[in-house]
Design an enzyme around this catalytic site. Structure first.
Site, PDB file in Angstrom:
ATOM      1  CE1 TYR A   1      38.373  14.047 -29.508  1.00  0.00           C
ATOM      2  CE2 TYR A   1      38.188  15.119 -26.756  1.00  0.00           C
ATOM      3  CZ  TYR A   1      38.522  14.521 -27.763  1.00  0.00           C
ATOM      4  OH  TYR A   1      38.664  13.119 -27.288  1.00  0.00           O
TER       5      TYR A   1
ATOM      6  CE  LYS B   1      35.448  11.546 -28.125  1.00  0.00           C
ATOM      7  NZ  LYS B   1      35.617  10.420 -29.087  1.00  0.00           N
TER       8      LYS B   1
HETATM    9  N1  LIG Z   1      44.221  10.689 -25.484  1.00  0.00           N
HETATM   10  C1  LIG Z   1      43.067  10.603 -24.933  1.00  0.00           C
HETATM   11  O1  LIG Z   1      43.961  11.450 -23.893  1.00  0.00           O
HETATM   12  C2  LIG Z   1      41.736  10.640 -25.201  1.00  0.00           C
HETATM   13  C3  LIG Z   1      41.186   9.902 -26.137  1.00  0.00           C
HETATM   14  N2  LIG Z   1      39.591   9.828 -26.582  1.00  0.00           N
HETATM   15  C4  LIG Z   1      39.251   9.450 -27.968  1.00  0.00           C
HETATM   16  O2  LIG Z   1      40.174   8.036 -27.752  1.00  0.00           O
HETATM   17  C5  LIG Z   1      40.659   7.872 -29.124  1.00  0.00           C
HETATM   18  C6  LIG Z   1      41.294   7.507 -29.757  1.00  0.00           C
HETATM   19  O3  LIG Z   1      42.158   8.580 -29.691  1.00  0.00           O
HETATM   20  P1  LIG Z   1      43.543   8.668 -29.353  1.00  0.00           P
HETATM   21  O4  LIG Z   1      44.215   7.039 -29.545  1.00  0.00           O
HETATM   22  O5  LIG Z   1      44.706   9.608 -28.690  1.00  0.00           O
HETATM   23  O6  LIG Z   1      44.619   9.464 -30.894  1.00  0.00           O
HETATM   24  P2  LIG Z   1      45.558   9.139 -32.303  1.00  0.00           P
HETATM   25  O7  LIG Z   1      45.204  10.544 -32.827  1.00  0.00           O
HETATM   26  O8  LIG Z   1      46.654   8.689 -32.473  1.00  0.00           O
HETATM   27  O9  LIG Z   1      44.117   7.992 -33.241  1.00  0.00           O
HETATM   28  C7  LIG Z   1      42.687   8.472 -33.867  1.00  0.00           C
HETATM   29  C8  LIG Z   1      43.450   6.774 -34.901  1.00  0.00           C
HETATM   30  O10 LIG Z   1      41.986   7.408 -35.831  1.00  0.00           O
HETATM   31  C9  LIG Z   1      42.418   7.855 -37.565  1.00  0.00           C
HETATM   32  N3  LIG Z   1      41.315   8.707 -38.031  1.00  0.00           N
HETATM   33  C10 LIG Z   1      41.613   9.960 -38.188  1.00  0.00           C
HETATM   34  N4  LIG Z   1      40.549  10.160 -39.182  1.00  0.00           N
HETATM   35  C11 LIG Z   1      39.697   8.597 -39.624  1.00  0.00           C
HETATM   36  C12 LIG Z   1      39.067   9.078 -40.336  1.00  0.00           C
HETATM   37  N5  LIG Z   1      37.756  10.140 -41.283  1.00  0.00           N
HETATM   38  N6  LIG Z   1      39.019   8.297 -40.916  1.00  0.00           N
HETATM   39  C13 LIG Z   1      39.358   6.664 -40.576  1.00  0.00           C
HETATM   40  N7  LIG Z   1      40.442   6.890 -39.019  1.00  0.00           N
HETATM   41  C14 LIG Z   1      40.652   8.051 -39.058  1.00  0.00           C
HETATM   42  C15 LIG Z   1      43.183   8.391 -36.936  1.00  0.00           C
HETATM   43  O11 LIG Z   1      44.626   8.347 -38.642  1.00  0.00           O
HETATM   44  C16 LIG Z   1      44.493   7.232 -36.262  1.00  0.00           C
HETATM   45  O12 LIG Z   1      45.037   6.592 -36.653  1.00  0.00           O
HETATM   46  C17 LIG Z   1      39.870   9.073 -29.918  1.00  0.00           C
HETATM   47  O13 LIG Z   1      38.595   8.491 -29.916  1.00  0.00           O
HETATM   48  C18 LIG Z   1      39.527  10.031 -28.630  1.00  0.00           C
HETATM   49  O14 LIG Z   1      38.731  11.262 -29.119  1.00  0.00           O
HETATM   50  C19 LIG Z   1      39.354   9.734 -25.173  1.00  0.00           C
HETATM   51  C20 LIG Z   1      39.424  10.362 -24.089  1.00  0.00           C
HETATM   52  C21 LIG Z   1      41.015  10.606 -24.173  1.00  0.00           C
HETATM   53  C1  LIG Z   2      51.265  22.820 -21.745  1.00  0.00           C
HETATM   54  C2  LIG Z   2      50.977  22.762 -20.495  1.00  0.00           C
HETATM   55  C3  LIG Z   2      49.824  23.192 -19.449  1.00  0.00           C
HETATM   56  C4  LIG Z   2      49.893  21.339 -20.496  1.00  0.00           C
HETATM   57  C5  LIG Z   2      50.555  20.145 -21.843  1.00  0.00           C
HETATM   58  C6  LIG Z   2      50.240  18.397 -21.454  1.00  0.00           C
HETATM   59  C7  LIG Z   2      48.145  18.769 -22.531  1.00  0.00           C
HETATM   60  C8  LIG Z   2      49.316  18.612 -23.371  1.00  0.00           C
HETATM   61  C9  LIG Z   2      47.966  17.263 -21.609  1.00  0.00           C
HETATM   62  C10 LIG Z   2      47.301  17.095 -20.677  1.00  0.00           C
HETATM   63  C11 LIG Z   2      45.863  16.976 -19.731  1.00  0.00           C
HETATM   64  C12 LIG Z   2      45.975  16.645 -21.746  1.00  0.00           C
HETATM   65  C13 LIG Z   2      44.289  15.558 -21.756  1.00  0.00           C
HETATM   66  C14 LIG Z   2      44.183  15.599 -23.383  1.00  0.00           C
HETATM   67  C15 LIG Z   2      45.149  15.905 -24.214  1.00  0.00           C
HETATM   68  C16 LIG Z   2      46.439  16.615 -23.813  1.00  0.00           C
HETATM   69  C17 LIG Z   2      46.400  16.862 -22.841  1.00  0.00           C
HETATM   70  C18 LIG Z   2      45.202  18.671 -22.624  1.00  0.00           C
HETATM   71  C19 LIG Z   2      42.604  15.494 -24.189  1.00  0.00           C
HETATM   72  C20 LIG Z   2      41.949  16.901 -24.760  1.00  0.00           C
HETATM   73  C21 LIG Z   2      42.991  14.400 -24.861  1.00  0.00           C
HETATM   74  C22 LIG Z   2      40.698  14.121 -25.454  1.00  0.00           C
HETATM   75  C23 LIG Z   2      40.150  13.951 -24.358  1.00  0.00           C
HETATM   76  O1  LIG Z   2      39.153  13.441 -24.540  1.00  0.00           O
HETATM   77  C24 LIG Z   2      40.472  14.660 -22.819  1.00  0.00           C
HETATM   78  C25 LIG Z   2      42.386  14.638 -22.323  1.00  0.00           C
HETATM   79  C26 LIG Z   2      42.227  15.933 -21.513  1.00  0.00           C
HETATM   80  C27 LIG Z   2      43.229  15.636 -20.896  1.00  0.00           C
END
Ligand SMILES: NC(=O)C1=CN([C@@H]2O[C@H](COP(=O)(O)OP(=O)(O)OC[C@H]3O[C@@H](n4cnc5c(N)ncnc54)[C@H](O)[C@@H]3O)[C@@H](O)[C@H]2O)C=CC1
Ligand SMILES: CC(C)CCC[C@@H](C)[C@H]1CC[C@H]2C3=C(CC[C@]12C)[C@@]1(C)CCC(=O)C[C@@H]1CC3
Length: 346
Positions: free
Chosen positions: A145, A149
């Site tokens: 991942y 990224k």
């Molecule tokens: N959730 C987190 O803690 C973090 C997320 N990000 C980034 O934020 C963005 C959004 O993440 P979330 O909303 O948490 O994920 P999510 O999984 O809820 O949303 C991602 C969306 O992308 C769509 N998708 C996946 N593959 C696709 C494709 N080939 N074509 C079109 N659509 C596609 C999925 O259907 C989904 O609706 C991602 O780029 C992720 O890398 C960055 C830092 C932290």
């Molecule tokens: C099982 C436990 C030790 C941890 C449970 C919580 C975790 C699922 C989350 C805590 C920090 C989160 C996190 C992300 C995903 C969910 C956690 C690991 C990311 C890897 C999502 C995608 C990113 O770009 C970075 C995020 C960092 C923090």
């Protein structure tokens, strides 16, 4: 040759708009008077003012029809970070992002692209304290991942071209949480329900950034609205967090206790848990043709749970006037209240 139409500045597209962050972004854009086209492989909901275009972002023709008359594109699609499908990450995050860039350039005269990157692009499993955007990309990314990224962010920033009228910026959030998050709270609760949330990895004092989803949305919209040829943000990356680093285990405990589960109490040495997680991950890889199992404690999760990693938002404050709009305390309260179905039954 087809005539190029100058697109309406209030129509935008959200690639990945059916996802957790994407849907929150769509809702805020509607509030601000934008008409929104969502491009995603699935349709998660329906909202007035939103048109859905179902397709894979690797398909340029499908993208081009969704980007018609659009001058602002948000790209927040990605495979789930927990997946271990290297091919899928490469296809979607690298090839797919190349296709998004090409489609944006082909679709209009003036197009702005805001990428959702991740602060993890500089994380190698070692402590980061108040890290700025000048930190180098991780030389040894901790998983596929993160590896993809990094490539994705490089592609988008390099493509910024004022002459061509194609402006780009990358937002790097960290640990997004909030209502409808499919990862953090559900995984945490599932782990607690299976009796595996009793232990604190390390001494429990490590500070981490968790970012309430509305602050991440606010950062994206500020970037989009400030992205102009004369602005300092063109072709740059910006950390967007709650700007309130918190002890990882205090944050987890507050969410768990808020939902009626006990907080973890017993300490385990970081190096021991990391070693075990690595071993399990290797075993899962080797045995994959015979049995399929997904360890809860992956090396990435253990590294995230046991090290300091928090980031400075100074660049976003200076260049875009960023300031979080929801505090961590308020964000946790609203998140806990939004998951009544995940509460521990009495
Ligand atoms: N959730 C987190 O803690 C973090 C997320 N990000 C980034 O934020 C963005 C959004 O993440 P979330 O909303 O948490 O994920 P999510 O999984 O809820 O949303 C991602 C969306 O992308 C769509 N998708 C996946 N593959 C696709 C494709 N080939 N074509 C079109 N659509 C596609 C999925 O259907 C989904 O609706 C991602 O780029 C992720 O890398 C960055 C830092 C932290
Ligand atoms: C099982 C436990 C030790 C941890 C449970 C919580 C975790 C699922 C989350 C805590 C920090 C989160 C996190 C992300 C995903 C969910 C956690 C690991 C990311 C890897 C999502 C995608 C990113 O770009 C970075 C995020 C960092 C923090």
């Amino acid at each position: 040759m087809a005539t190029r139409v100058r697109p309406s500045s209030k129509r935008c597209a959200v690639i990945g708009g059916s996802g957790f962050l994407g849907r929150h972004l769509v809702e805020k854009l509607l509030d601000r008077g934008y008409a929104v086209s969502v491009f995603d492989i699935r349709q998660g909901y329906e909202l007035p003012g939103v048109s859905f275009h179902l397709g894979d972002l690797c398909d340029k023709q499908a993208l081009l029809s969704a980007l018609k008359d659009v001058s602002l594109v948000f790209h927040c699609a990605s495979p789930a970070p927990a997946s271990d499908d290297r091919g899928l990450f490469e296809k979607v995050n690298i090839q797919g992002t190349r296709t998004v860039i090409e489609a944006c350039i082909e679709s209009g005269v003036q197009v702005k692209l805001v990428l959702t990157s991740s602060a993890s692009v500089v994380f190698e499993g070692k402590d980061i304290k108040n890290g700025s955007e000048t930190l180098p990309y991780a030389m040894k990314p901790i998983d596929y991942y993160t590896e993809t990224k990094i490539q994705q962010e490089k592609l988008v920033l390099k493509a910024c071209d004022k002459e061509k009228g194609f402006l780009t910026v990358a937002i790097r959030p960290h640990g997004i949480f909030g209502p409808r998050d499919p990862q953090l709270v559900p995984i945490l609760v599932d782990t607690a329900r299976r009796g595996k949330m009793k232990f604190i990895i390390g001494d429990g004092t490590n500070l981490v950034d968790f970012t309430f989803v509305e602050n991440v949305v606010h950062g994206h919209i500020l970037a989009a609205e400030r992205l102009r040829p004369d602005s300092p943000i063109c072709g740059k990356a910006y950390h967007i967090t709650n700007d309130e680093p918190v002890r990882f285990w205090d944050f987890m405990s507050e969410v768990l206790v808020g939902l009626g589960y006990p907080a973890p109490r017993y300490h385990l040495p970081y190096i021991l848990v990391y070693g075990l997680a690595l071993l399990l991950w290797l075993l899962a890889m080797i045995l994959r043709p015979l049995v399929s199992f997904k360890p809860t404690f992956t090396p990435m999760r253990v590294a995230l749970a046991g090290t300091h990693h928090y980031y400075s938002c100074d660049r976003a404050k200076e260049d875009m006037g960023y300031k979080p709009v929801v505090t961590l305390k308020e964000g946790i309260t609203r998140t806990v209240q939004s998951y009544p179905h995940l509460r521990k039954e009495a």
